[in-house]
Design a protein around this motif. Structure first.
Motif, PDB file in Angstrom:
ATOM      1  N   GLY A  73       0.755  -1.232   0.000  1.00 56.77           N
ATOM      2  CA  GLY A  73       0.000   0.000   0.000  1.00 56.77           C
ATOM      3  C   GLY A  73       0.785   1.281   0.000  1.00 56.77           C
ATOM      4  N   SER A  74       2.018   1.235  -0.419  1.00 57.67           N
ATOM      5  CA  SER A  74       2.773   2.459  -0.418  1.00 57.67           C
ATOM      6  C   SER A  74       2.692   3.126  -1.788  1.00 57.67           C
ATOM      7  CB  SER A  74       4.217   2.114  -0.083  1.00 57.67           C
ATOM      8  OG  SER A  74       5.018   3.191  -0.419  1.00 57.67           O
ATOM      9  N   LEU A  75       2.587   4.459  -1.779  1.00 60.26           N
ATOM     10  CA  LEU A  75       2.617   5.182  -3.050  1.00 60.26           C
ATOM     11  C   LEU A  75       4.062   5.428  -3.477  1.00 60.26           C
ATOM     12  CD1 LEU A  75      -0.196   7.889  -2.547  1.00 60.26           C
ATOM     13  CD2 LEU A  75      -0.354   5.762  -3.831  1.00 60.26           C
ATOM     14  N   ASP A  76       5.023   4.905  -2.712  1.00 54.86           N
ATOM     15  CA  ASP A  76       6.432   5.187  -2.995  1.00 54.86           C
ATOM     16  C   ASP A  76       6.876   4.732  -4.377  1.00 54.86           C
ATOM     17  OD1 ASP A  76       6.838   6.474  -0.635  1.00 54.86           O
ATOM     18  OD2 ASP A  76       7.517   4.688   0.421  1.00 54.86           O
ATOM     19  N   VAL A  77       6.208   3.712  -4.929  1.00 56.14           N
ATOM     20  CA  VAL A  77       6.625   3.240  -6.264  1.00 56.14           C
ATOM     21  C   VAL A  77       6.445   4.337  -7.321  1.00 56.14           C
ATOM     22  CG1 VAL A  77       6.344   0.749  -6.013  1.00 56.14           C
ATOM     23  CG2 VAL A  77       4.361   2.159  -6.610  1.00 56.14           C
ATOM     24  N   TYR A  78       5.624   5.347  -7.008  1.00 60.20           N
ATOM     25  CA  TYR A  78       5.436   6.430  -7.971  1.00 60.20           C
ATOM     26  C   TYR A  78       6.580   7.446  -7.897  1.00 60.20           C
ATOM     27  CZ  TYR A  78       0.571   4.840  -8.478  1.00 60.20           C
ATOM     28  OH  TYR A  78      -0.576   4.114  -8.727  1.00 60.20           O
ATOM     29  N   GLY A  79       7.465   7.302  -6.905  1.00 57.82           N
ATOM     30  CA  GLY A  79       8.554   8.261  -6.746  1.00 57.82           C
ATOM     31  C   GLY A  79       7.990   9.654  -6.544  1.00 57.82           C
ATOM     32  N   THR A  80       8.550  10.645  -7.246  1.00 59.17           N
ATOM     33  CA  THR A  80       8.116  12.035  -7.035  1.00 59.17           C
ATOM     34  C   THR A  80       6.668  12.251  -7.470  1.00 59.17           C
ATOM     35  OG1 THR A  80       9.117  12.564  -9.158  1.00 59.17           O
ATOM     36  CG2 THR A  80      10.417  13.069  -7.199  1.00 59.17           C
ATOM     37  N   ASP A  81       6.107  11.380  -8.301  1.00 55.33           N
ATOM     38  CA  ASP A  81       4.705  11.532  -8.718  1.00 55.33           C
ATOM     39  C   ASP A  81       3.727  11.245  -7.568  1.00 55.33           C
ATOM     40  OD1 ASP A  81       5.377  12.212 -11.274  1.00 55.33           O
ATOM     41  OD2 ASP A  81       4.988  10.239 -12.158  1.00 55.33           O
ATOM     42  N   ALA A  82       4.203  10.600  -6.504  1.00 50.45           N
ATOM     43  CA  ALA A  82       3.324  10.262  -5.372  1.00 50.45           C
ATOM     44  C   ALA A  82       2.676  11.538  -4.825  1.00 50.45           C
ATOM     45  CB  ALA A  82       4.102   9.547  -4.280  1.00 50.45           C
ATOM     46  N   GLU A  83       3.438  12.623  -4.869  1.00 46.33           N
ATOM     47  CA  GLU A  83       2.939  13.900  -4.358  1.00 46.33           C
ATOM     48  C   GLU A  83       1.643  14.302  -5.085  1.00 46.33           C
ATOM     49  OE1 GLU A  83       4.336  14.804  -1.605  1.00 46.33           O
ATOM     50  OE2 GLU A  83       2.700  16.288  -1.661  1.00 46.33           O
ATOM     51  N   ALA A  84       1.646  14.165  -6.404  1.00 50.00           N
ATOM     52  CA  ALA A  84       0.471  14.555  -7.199  1.00 50.00           C
ATOM     53  C   ALA A  84      -0.722  13.652  -6.853  1.00 50.00           C
ATOM     54  CB  ALA A  84       0.793  14.460  -8.683  1.00 50.00           C
ATOM     55  N   ILE A  85      -0.445  12.379  -6.568  1.00 49.44           N
ATOM     56  CA  ILE A  85      -1.542  11.454  -6.233  1.00 49.44           C
ATOM     57  C   ILE A  85      -2.099  11.806  -4.846  1.00 49.44           C
ATOM     58  CG2 ILE A  85      -2.165   9.021  -5.904  1.00 49.44           C
ATOM     59  CD1 ILE A  85       0.122   8.387  -7.914  1.00 49.44           C
ATOM     60  N   ARG A  86      -1.197  12.124  -3.929  1.00 46.36           N
ATOM     61  CA  ARG A  86      -1.665  12.550  -2.584  1.00 46.36           C
ATOM     62  C   ARG A  86      -2.519  13.810  -2.701  1.00 46.36           C
ATOM     63  NH1 ARG A  86       3.804  11.407  -1.041  1.00 46.36           N
ATOM     64  NH2 ARG A  86       3.836   9.228  -0.388  1.00 46.36           N
ATOM     65  N   GLU A  87      -2.124  14.687  -3.590  1.00 48.61           N
ATOM     66  CA  GLU A  87      -2.876  15.929  -3.817  1.00 48.61           C
ATOM     67  C   GLU A  87      -4.290  15.587  -4.309  1.00 48.61           C
ATOM     68  OE1 GLU A  87      -3.155  19.761  -3.326  1.00 48.61           O
ATOM     69  OE2 GLU A  87      -1.301  18.699  -2.821  1.00 48.61           O
ATOM     70  N   LEU A  88      -4.367  14.673  -5.295  1.00 48.98           N
ATOM     71  CA  LEU A  88      -5.684  14.235  -5.799  1.00 48.98           C
ATOM     72  C   LEU A  88      -6.522  13.642  -4.665  1.00 48.98           C
ATOM     73  CD1 LEU A  88      -4.766  12.358  -9.141  1.00 48.98           C
ATOM     74  CD2 LEU A  88      -6.182  14.413  -8.939  1.00 48.98           C
ATOM     75  N   ALA A  89      -5.849  12.890  -3.791  1.00 43.88           N
ATOM     76  CA  ALA A  89      -6.562  12.174  -2.722  1.00 43.88           C
ATOM     77  C   ALA A  89      -7.078  13.123  -1.635  1.00 43.88           C
ATOM     78  CB  ALA A  89      -5.674  11.093  -2.134  1.00 43.88           C
ATOM     79  N   LYS A  90      -6.752  14.401  -1.764  1.00 40.29           N
ATOM     80  CA  LYS A  90      -7.333  15.360  -0.797  1.00 40.29           C
ATOM     81  C   LYS A  90      -8.840  15.480  -1.036  1.00 40.29           C
ATOM     82  CE  LYS A  90      -3.300  18.006   0.382  1.00 40.29           C
ATOM     83  NZ  LYS A  90      -2.441  19.127  -0.018  1.00 40.29           N
ATOM     84  N   ASN A  91      -9.256  15.148  -2.255  1.00 38.78           N
ATOM     85  CA  ASN A  91     -10.681  15.014  -2.536  1.00 38.78           C
ATOM     86  C   ASN A  91     -11.145  13.707  -1.877  1.00 38.78           C
ATOM     87  OD1 ASN A  91     -13.069  14.133  -3.669  1.00 38.78           O
ATOM     88  ND2 ASN A  91     -12.591  14.850  -5.725  1.00 38.78           N
ATOM     89  N   PRO A  92     -12.012  13.802  -0.857  1.00 41.70           N
ATOM     90  CA  PRO A  92     -12.351  12.598  -0.076  1.00 41.70           C
ATOM     91  C   PRO A  92     -12.855  11.446  -0.954  1.00 41.70           C
ATOM     92  CG  PRO A  92     -13.400  14.567   0.858  1.00 41.70           C
ATOM     93  CD  PRO A  92     -12.739  15.007  -0.406  1.00 41.70           C
TER      94      PRO A  92
END
Ligand code: FAD
Length: 523
Positions: free
Chosen positions: A419-438
């Motif tokens: 369950g880690s987003l780490d495989v996305y490397g620096t792109d993980a940040e953009a996914i976390r940003e999207l996930a701010k939408n509940p």
């Protein structure tokens, strides 16, 4: 990485009849590796993939970045050395996607400790400055500490050694993004249907079709590279219907189990199974993967099927080494990959595990064989040849130090971590940003870690076009737990339809198609 943008580039060149330096057919590790190498050198490159990037063998490997202990036993020292060097470069250039993994070879007979101990010392030695850690003999207690799920009866000890591990399809997507970052144009769902010829009959481009719209595409090119793995000969025969075949196919299957079958963070390596093969049981994305087999296959296909005897063989062999032997009911997924093995002078006994470059009389440049670990070296070799054949500018290869898209050091990688987003490397940040939408932070299935934001990201930035792209290759749901993946198809189809502008009918058809496919990944 957007398909409309890629298509725009392709149409523009075709309208001007301006040739690409290189056109690549095939979007697996080999073809995408060539696209990365060419684009990073500053050459113009286009790639067409018949299905999705990584649909073929490149998403179906054992997930090892390795020199190949097996080839050491066969005395193929140059192959092992070159792969060990590439292993080091892969970890250096994609630290978010490649990590070290400890392997234990358990010893049940007196001779195994000295035999494998010496062999693995040689493996360390051949890695030289690219070493991942020194191998070591283990006592019985130390062996069990590392592999608590190991069969204890008659266990004497073990040998630990180190290799690399990765997520093959995810690395492939990041390589495609690297090629795109450097100006390459890459298209999925665009099979090459023919080759263009100049007045003298030399191949000077590719004819392809966008299977999503039916649009015919012409890709004029100074040199065409055929990187279609087990489909190599079908493309060679587009250039010369009488061309003798170069490749034979063998299949390997893997079974995926719950992680509890392999406790600890160490992989199990069985160096000689009852029929002389190697078997691995490795921790991967919170599961245990066991494989593989080596069964000759008559004709290549994009969705090869496992044979019953292959399933039984893996269950039986893994069962001999694990204190809780797995049964058919424990299999969460089965996946099958096809090896392109290059014939030596037409004799199947002389099949090469190394890569091969071949130039047809039409000028079509074919690259095949090798392994995932050596994709960079294969690409360098191929583009060097393309430069000579296509009279292209003599630009130096830069991929030895080229950071792969998403490059991020010290990401918290672990084969056992789920369950880690780490495989996305620096792109993980953009996914976390999207996930701010509940609505996008929700997990899509209780047994797998994937969240809705990953689907949206896959559609927007990673050229996912179908439910299968998301569940099989942008996430690895289908490969980890085919029943859970089936349950995820509906929410994924809805998210994708909204992103890609499709209607409910499209979403329903996608769900049906995926459910049918997923049955093949169940035992
Ligand atoms: C069971 C198994 C386990 C393995 N494990 C490992 C491992 O642990 N480590 C390792 O280093 N290596 C491993 N390998 C080897 C490695 O996976 C392969 O060498 C590598 O993936 C081959 O990549 P490829 O690009 O040549 O072929 P593929 O990935 O098969 O790509 C070829 C692509 O060409 C496309 N194509 C075909 N025809 C056309 C057309 N007309 N137009 C456009 N596209 C077309 C196909 O759709 C396909 O996507 C393993 C192989 C197998 C079979």
């Amino acid at each position: 990485m957007r398909k409309d943008e890629m298509l725009r580039k392709v149409r523009e060149r075709a309208e001007k009849n301006e040739p690409w330096d290189i056109a690549v057919i095939g979007g697996g590790a080999t073809g995408v590796g060539v696209a990365v190498d060419a684009a990073a050198r500053g050459l113009s490159v286009v790639l067409v993939e018949a299905h999705d990037f990584g649909k073929g063998t490149s998403s179906r490997s054992t997930k090892l970045v390795h020199g190949g202990v097996r080839y050491l036993e066969q005395g193929n020292i140059p192959l092992v050395m070159s792969a060990l060097k590439e292993r080091g470069l892969m970890r250096q250039n994609a630290p978010h996607l490649v990590h070290d993994l400890a392997f234990v070879v358990p010893n049940y007979s007196w001779w195994e400790a000295p035999f494998y101990g010496i062999g693995l010392k040689l493996y360390d030695l051949l890695a030289g400055k690219y070493g991942f850690g020194a191998s070591k003999l283990l006592t019985k207690d130390e062996t069990l500490e590392r592999l608590p799920g190991l069969e204890q009866e008659e266990l004497r000890g073990g040998v630990v050694y180190y290799d690399g591990q990765f997520d093959d399809a995810r690395l492939l997507i990041h390589l495609a993004m690297t090629a795109a970052d450097h100006g390459g144009a890459l298209l999925n769902y665009c099979p090459a249907t023919g080759l263009m010829r100049d007045a003298e009959g030399y191949v000077n481009g590719v004819i392809a079709q966008d299977n999503e719209t039916g649009e015919a595409l012409t890709l004029p090119a100074k040199i065409v590279v055929n990187a279609t793995g087990v489909f190599t000969d079908s493309v060679r025969q587009m250039a010369d219907p009488a061309a003798e075949t170069l490749v034979v196919t063998s299949q390997g299957i893997h079974l995926v189990f719950d992680r509890s079958f392999l406790k600890g963070d160490t992989a199990l390596m069985v160096p000689k199974t009852s029929d002389g093969r190697v078997l691995f049981v490795i921790p991967w994305h919170g599961h245990a993967v066991a494989g593989t087999t080596d069964t000759p296959v008559d004709a290549p296909s994009l969705e090869p099927r496992p044979l019953d005897e292959e399933i039984e063989f893996i269950l039986d062999t893994a069962g001999r080494y694990l204190s809780r032997p797995p049964s058919r009911e424990d299999v969460l997924a089965v996946y099958v990959g096809l090896r392109p093995l290059v014939k030596g002078d037409g004799k199947t006994s002389a099949l090469s595990r190394d890569h091969v470059l071949h130039v047809d009389t039409s000028g079509l440049l074919t690259i095949t064989g090798g392994k995932w670990t050596t994709y960079r070296h294969m690409a360098e070799d191929c583009v060097d040849h393309a430069i000579t054949l296509g009279k292209l500018p003599d630009l130096e290869c830069t991929t030895k130090k080229l950071k792969i898209h998403g490059y991020l050091k010290n990401a918290e990688l672990s084969g056992s971590e789920e369950g880690s987003l780490d495989v996305y490397g620096t792109d993980a940040e953009a996914i976390r940003e999207l996930a701010k939408n509940p609505g996008l932070a929700v997990r899509l299935h209780s047994e797998l870690p994937y969240i809705a934001a990953e689907v949206v990201w896959a559609a927007r930035a990673e050229m996912a076009r179908t439910v299968e792209d998301v569940l099989a290759r942008r996430t690895r749901a289908l490969f980890l737990n085919s029943r859970a993946a089936t349950a995820m198809a509906e929410p994924v189809a809805k998210l994708l339809a909204a992103e890609l502008g499709h209607d409910d009918e499209w979403a329903a058809a996608q769900v049906n198609e995926f459910r049918t496919l997923a049955k093949q990944y169940m035992v």
